[in-house]
Design an enzyme around this catalytic site. Structure first.
Site, PDB file in Angstrom:
ATOM      1  N   GLU A  43       0.874  -1.244   0.071  1.00 14.79           N
ATOM      2  CA  GLU A  43      -0.041   0.149  -0.036  1.00 14.79           C
ATOM      3  C   GLU A  43       0.832   1.376  -0.089  1.00 14.79           C
ATOM      4  OE1 GLU A  43      -0.829  -2.924   1.561  1.00 14.79           O
ATOM      5  OE2 GLU A  43      -3.049  -3.170   0.771  1.00 14.79           O
ATOM      6  N   HIS A 112     -12.419  -5.400   7.792  1.00 15.95           N
ATOM      7  CA  HIS A 112     -12.629  -5.345   6.410  1.00 15.95           C
ATOM      8  C   HIS A 112     -13.736  -4.555   6.610  1.00 15.95           C
ATOM      9  CE1 HIS A 112      -9.623  -8.095   5.500  1.00 15.95           C
ATOM     10  NE2 HIS A 112      -9.909  -8.244   4.188  1.00 15.95           N
TER      11      HIS A 112
END
Lengths: 311, 325
Positions: A43, A112
């Protein structure tokens, strides 16, 4: 991407797989692997490479698969993307769009399903969009890509199933312009993301009780269309703010502050806040549904505001 | 002073070497002036000087071509000067003036000069590597023969951005050169307390990346090797990890008491690892000629202080500009 070679996308699993939410399906076939770039699970590098390409005048769109994973890129977003223009005394621009999605409603669990959009509203130099309908996604994404600043672009997982007729031509929606989904006279509900749709359900139910509700979706959290929100509250005299992120220190707190400051004399009741309970998002569906807000929570908040006025 | 140095094979001309020496000396004198002005209370904030690491800055930056870009670290004055930033613009930035290279918004750790390809010093260790990887991606996508260079230290090879950037750069075969200035200390922490390997070139091996190693105190060697690294990257063969073994001959920051190393170690480094001494020994110049270079550089540095002091203070409310484009 059809019109502009400077626009390209990169992220994890976005090419052959078309993204974990199928958002980029078909794009590899049309634009090829140079402009639809699968990345390693990195990321920091995905966002950072987007920053570097953007500094060179390209308009990259990077995808962070789940907004929970923006935490991994936080340094690049907050210290780098947001500040290069400032620290350089105006020499640089970072026209980067960071698309991400998240939200509860399907039991993905605590890593999530968070809603973290408010974190980024706290960082000068960033713009933040949270789109809640297909046409808003389309028009706002266009404007985000062509904005000269870094834009965090949030989508909600459970809204991907929404369908809407689209014109062939893209109609850009300017950043910083709220959308009034439904006009009303008694209460303004300022809602974002999934809660826009919950608010619309609550508004329909309130109508049965004789309460007329206006639903406003700011769509862009930074910059915020304070004018539209305040004008609506001045009309209705009551305000509910609603989002899926936890209530404490949430975006709704900022909206409440804006409203009480600019429409204090018009308010007939305290601003009510609707959001998740102060807990991580649990796995078990019954617990998940307990933590996140629903149309019933918005309706209860609407009732509290009108109740204060003796209705 | 005896100077008996025949030109070695592949070495640069005396004229070129004189130029490199002058650039290094400019950095040295500039940094000494920065230390002096900081101690005098003129300068705010946090200052990291590059005394001892001048040969890396000059060697690499002199090898860059027009259109190449680079990102630096918290220790960035040397890179800026070596790439051609005027000392006035740099000193004015340290004084927080509008005439500074970042117009007072950046300071020592956030120097920028987009015109010379300087895309930012970075106060976050490893913070600049991903963006240089992305700039290199843009060059590749646009098929431009340009290279992006990231400077960083040995300490940065322990941070995630380093690994993610090298991995991505190699995977996509980007025109980037990752310049590691190994000065053997991450702030105060010596190599043996922060690096599990001695040879940092092995970091690049893990990614299958081409690596080059050079004595970072020898400006000729750095220039030549950086030239090869840039050529390699520019020709589309992929990125290069360029490891420069160097020494910081002063503290991490101005005022650092350096409790982490002995006076003897520092004394020995200064005696044996000063890149200016090395270059001076190779120069066929008389003491008078050397003195005249010194004089010219000192005047330039002194003038930069005068320029900075006479500079324009930003208005407080200017702080609200340049947040959004």
């Amino acid at each position: 991407m059809r019109r502009d070679d400077d626009v390209f996308i990169m992220g994890e699993d976005i090419a052959e797989m078309g993204g974990s939410m199928a958002v980029t399906q078909g794009m590899l076939a049309e634009f090829g692997p140079e402009r639809v770039r699968n990345t390693p699970i990195s990321e920091m590098a995905i966002v950072g490479a987007g920053i570097g390409a953007a500094m060179q005048g390209m308009r990259p769109v990077v995808e962070i698969m789940y907004e929970d994973f923006t935490t991994l890129a936080m340094e690049q977003i907050v210290n780098q993307a947001a500040k290069h223009r400032y620290m350089s005394g105006g020499q640089l621009k970072v026209p980067l769009t960071i698309r991400t999605q998240g939200g509860a409603g399907w039991s993905p669990g605590a890593q999530h399903a968070q809603q973290v959009e408010a974190w980024f509203v706290h960082v000068p130099g960033l713009k933040v969009v949270f789109a809640s309908t297909p046409s808003d996604v389309r028009g706002l994404l266009w404007s985000s890509i062509y904005d000269d600043n870094t834009v965090l672009f949030f989508e909600h997982r459970v809204l991907y199933g929404l369908k809407e007729e689209m014109p062939d031509e893209i109609e850009p929606i300017p950043l910083g312009k709220a959308r009034i989904h439904r006009e009303g006279e008694d209460v303004t509900v300022v809602a974002t993301g999934r809660l826009v749709h919950e608010a619309l359900k609550a508004a329909a139910a309130a109508e049965q009780e004789g309460v007329s509700v206006e639903v406003v979706d700011p769509r862009t959290l930074q910059p915020l269309d304070e004018e539209t929100i305040v004008a609506s509250v001045k009309k209705t005299s009551r305000c509910v703010v609603a989002h899926e992120a936890v209530t404490r220190m949430g975006f709704g707190a900022e909206v409440a502050a804006v409203v009480q400051h600019q429409a204090f004399d018009w308010l007939d009741a305290p601003v009510e806040r609707v959001g998740s309970k102060f807990a991580p998002i649990p796995f078990a569906p019954v617990m998940e549904q307990f933590v996140v807000p629903h149309d019933s929570d918005v309706l209860d908040a609407i009732r509290r505001t009108v109740g204060r006025n003796g209705r | 002073m005896a100077k008996v140095e025949p030109r070695r094979r592949g070495g640069v001309s005396q004229e070129r070497l004189r130029g490199l020496y002058r650039e290094m000396l400019l950095i040295r004198r500039f940094e000494e002036k920065v230390e002096e002005r900081f101690r005098a209370g003129d300068l705010s904030g946090f200052l990291h000087v590059a005394i001892g690491q001048e040969a890396v800055a000059v060697g690499v930056c002199q090898a860059l071509a027009d259109g190449d870009v680079f990102a630096s670290t918290h220790r960035a004055h040397g890179h800026a000067l070596a790439r051609g930033m005027h000392p006035n613009a740099l000193m004015a930035e340290l004084y927080g003036k509008l005439e500074g290279c970042s117009h007072g918004y950046g300071g020592s750790m956030h120097l920028y000069d987009v015109e010379i390809g300087f895309l930012g010093a970075n106060a976050v260790v490893g913070g600049g590597l991903p963006a240089m990887t992305g700039a290199a991606l843009a060059f590749k996508l646009r098929k431009e023969p340009r290279v992006a260079v990231a400077f960083f230290g040995d300490g940065a090879t322990n941070i995630g951005t380093f690994h993610e950037s090298l991995n991505l750069g190699q995977l996509w075969q980007l025109p980037a050169v990752y310049v590691c200035e190994n000065n053997h200390y991450a702030e105060s922490t010596p190599a043996e307390q922060q690096l599990p390997i001695k040879d940092l070139a092995k970091r690049a091996v893990a990614f299958g990346m081409h690596s080059m190693k050079v004595d970072g105190q020898d400006v000729e060697e750095v220039l030549r090797t950086a030239g090869r690294a840039l050529e390699y990257a520019r020709s589309g063969k992929g990125p290069v990890f360029l490891l420069c073994e160097t020494y910081r001959l002063v503290g991490h920051y101005v005022g650092d008491p350096q409790v982490y190393r002995s006076k003897e170690e520092l004394h020995e480094l200064r005696e044996t690892q000063d890149p200016l001494d090395h270059t001076r020994a190779k120069l066929d110049l008389s003491d008078d000629e050397l003195a005249s270079i010194d004089h010219e550089v000192e005047e330039l540095v002194e003038a930069s202080v005068e320029f900075a002091k006479a500079g324009t203070d930003p208005r407080p409310e200017d702080a609200l500009n340049n947040i959004y484009a």
